[in-house]
Scaffold this active site. Structure first.
Site, PDB file in Angstrom:
ATOM      1  CG  HIS A   1      -2.069  -0.906   1.064  1.00 18.05           C
ATOM      2  ND1 HIS A   1      -2.004  -2.121   1.683  1.00 18.05           N
ATOM      3  CD2 HIS A   1      -3.190  -1.287   0.435  1.00 18.05           C
ATOM      4  CE1 HIS A   1      -2.901  -3.044   1.456  1.00 18.05           C
ATOM      5  NE2 HIS A   1      -3.633  -2.530   0.506  1.00 18.05           N
TER       6      HIS A   1
ATOM      7  CG  HIS B   1      -2.620  -6.105  -2.760  1.00 17.04           C
ATOM      8  ND1 HIS B   1      -2.339  -4.888  -3.288  1.00 17.04           N
ATOM      9  CD2 HIS B   1      -3.563  -6.108  -1.981  1.00 17.04           C
ATOM     10  CE1 HIS B   1      -2.928  -4.154  -2.522  1.00 17.04           C
ATOM     11  NE2 HIS B   1      -3.661  -4.731  -1.739  1.00 17.04           N
TER      12      HIS B   1
ATOM     13  CB  CYS C   1     -12.852  -4.837   2.237  1.00 19.99           C
ATOM     14  SG  CYS C   1     -12.566  -3.181   2.875  1.00 19.99           S
TER      15      CYS C   1
ATOM     16  CG  HIS D   1      -5.468  -7.822   1.573  1.00 16.62           C
ATOM     17  ND1 HIS D   1      -5.571  -6.856   2.705  1.00 16.62           N
ATOM     18  CD2 HIS D   1      -5.503  -6.959   0.502  1.00 16.62           C
ATOM     19  CE1 HIS D   1      -5.485  -5.766   2.215  1.00 16.62           C
ATOM     20  NE2 HIS D   1      -5.599  -5.634   1.023  1.00 16.62           N
TER      21      HIS D   1
ATOM     22  CD  GLU E   1     -13.118  -6.363   8.978  1.00 22.27           C
ATOM     23  OE1 GLU E   1     -14.132  -5.389   8.753  1.00 22.27           O
ATOM     24  OE2 GLU E   1     -12.036  -6.492   8.472  1.00 22.27           O
TER      25      GLU E   1
ATOM     26  CD  GLU F   1      -6.506  -0.285  -0.379  1.00 21.94           C
ATOM     27  OE1 GLU F   1      -6.184  -1.397  -0.688  1.00 21.94           O
ATOM     28  OE2 GLU F   1      -6.807  -0.288   0.859  1.00 21.94           O
TER      29      GLU F   1
ATOM     30  CD  GLU G   1      -7.320  -3.657  -2.226  1.00 15.72           C
ATOM     31  OE1 GLU G   1      -6.899  -3.675  -1.231  1.00 15.72           O
ATOM     32  OE2 GLU G   1      -8.697  -3.520  -2.537  1.00 15.72           O
TER      33      GLU G   1
END
Length: 183
Positions: free
Chosen positions: A52, A59, A94, A96, A114, A139, A141
């Protein structure tokens, strides 16, 4: 809306990854995420924080939309300690996928950590994007978008989520039109 909260210890008891906020006892342990090329072929692993920096490294990521029994979507306001987009309203969850982890498995893991909910995410589509946040980071992604349903009560992890709410799709569209700076 009143928030039910779970402790950080409960939320991360089975978490195999460092969320970048000191949840792993070994400070040298850093969450590794999958770096990919334009065709989603893995090219290696890198620390989440490194992916980042600057213009960001492409990614894998996922975006989960959770719906309740009425068809309302769960939104979360990102915790103020998040380095990118703190305090902004966002999707339900959200993050990874880790090495060897599918987006669906990662979404189940993160929804539990979360939001304190169990879900069975379904893949909808994937898109690529790049978004810069101030001079702090980017970001970049290849993001899988997933959807799920829950009847579970939401119990947020305060290190991840400042607030949450369910909104009807029409109300969300109106909110986005009136206050795009919040999202």
């Amino acid at each position: 809306m009143s928030q039910d909260r779970i402790s950080l210890a409960d939320a991360t008891a089975h978490a195999p990854y460092d969320d970048g906020i000191g949840l792993v006892s070994d400070p040298a342990a850093r969450e590794q995420i999958v770096v990919v090329d334009e065709d989603d072929r893995p090219t290696g692993l890198a620390a989440k924080e490194d992916c980042h920096l600057g213009e960001g490294r492409l990614h894998r990521a996922f975006s989960l939309l959770v719906f309740d029994d009425r068809g309302h979507v769960l939104l979360q306001q990102r915790a103020s300690i998040k380095p990118l987009w703190p305090g902004y309203w966002s999707n339900s969850c959200c993050s990874h996928p880790g090495p060897g982890e599918t987006s669906e498995i990662a979404a189940r893991r993160r929804a539990r950590q979360e939001l304190g909910i169990d879900v069975e995410p379904q893949f909808l589509y994937r898109f690529r994007y790049r978004a810069r946040y101030l001079d702090i980071g980017t970001e970049h992604e290849l993001c899988s978008v997933l959807a799920a349903h829950t009847s579970d009560p939401v119990r947020v992890n305060p290190a991840e989520v400042a607030d949450w709410r369910y909104l009807a799709p029409d109300a969300l569209s109106e909110e986005l039109a009136r206050h795009p700076e919040r999202y």
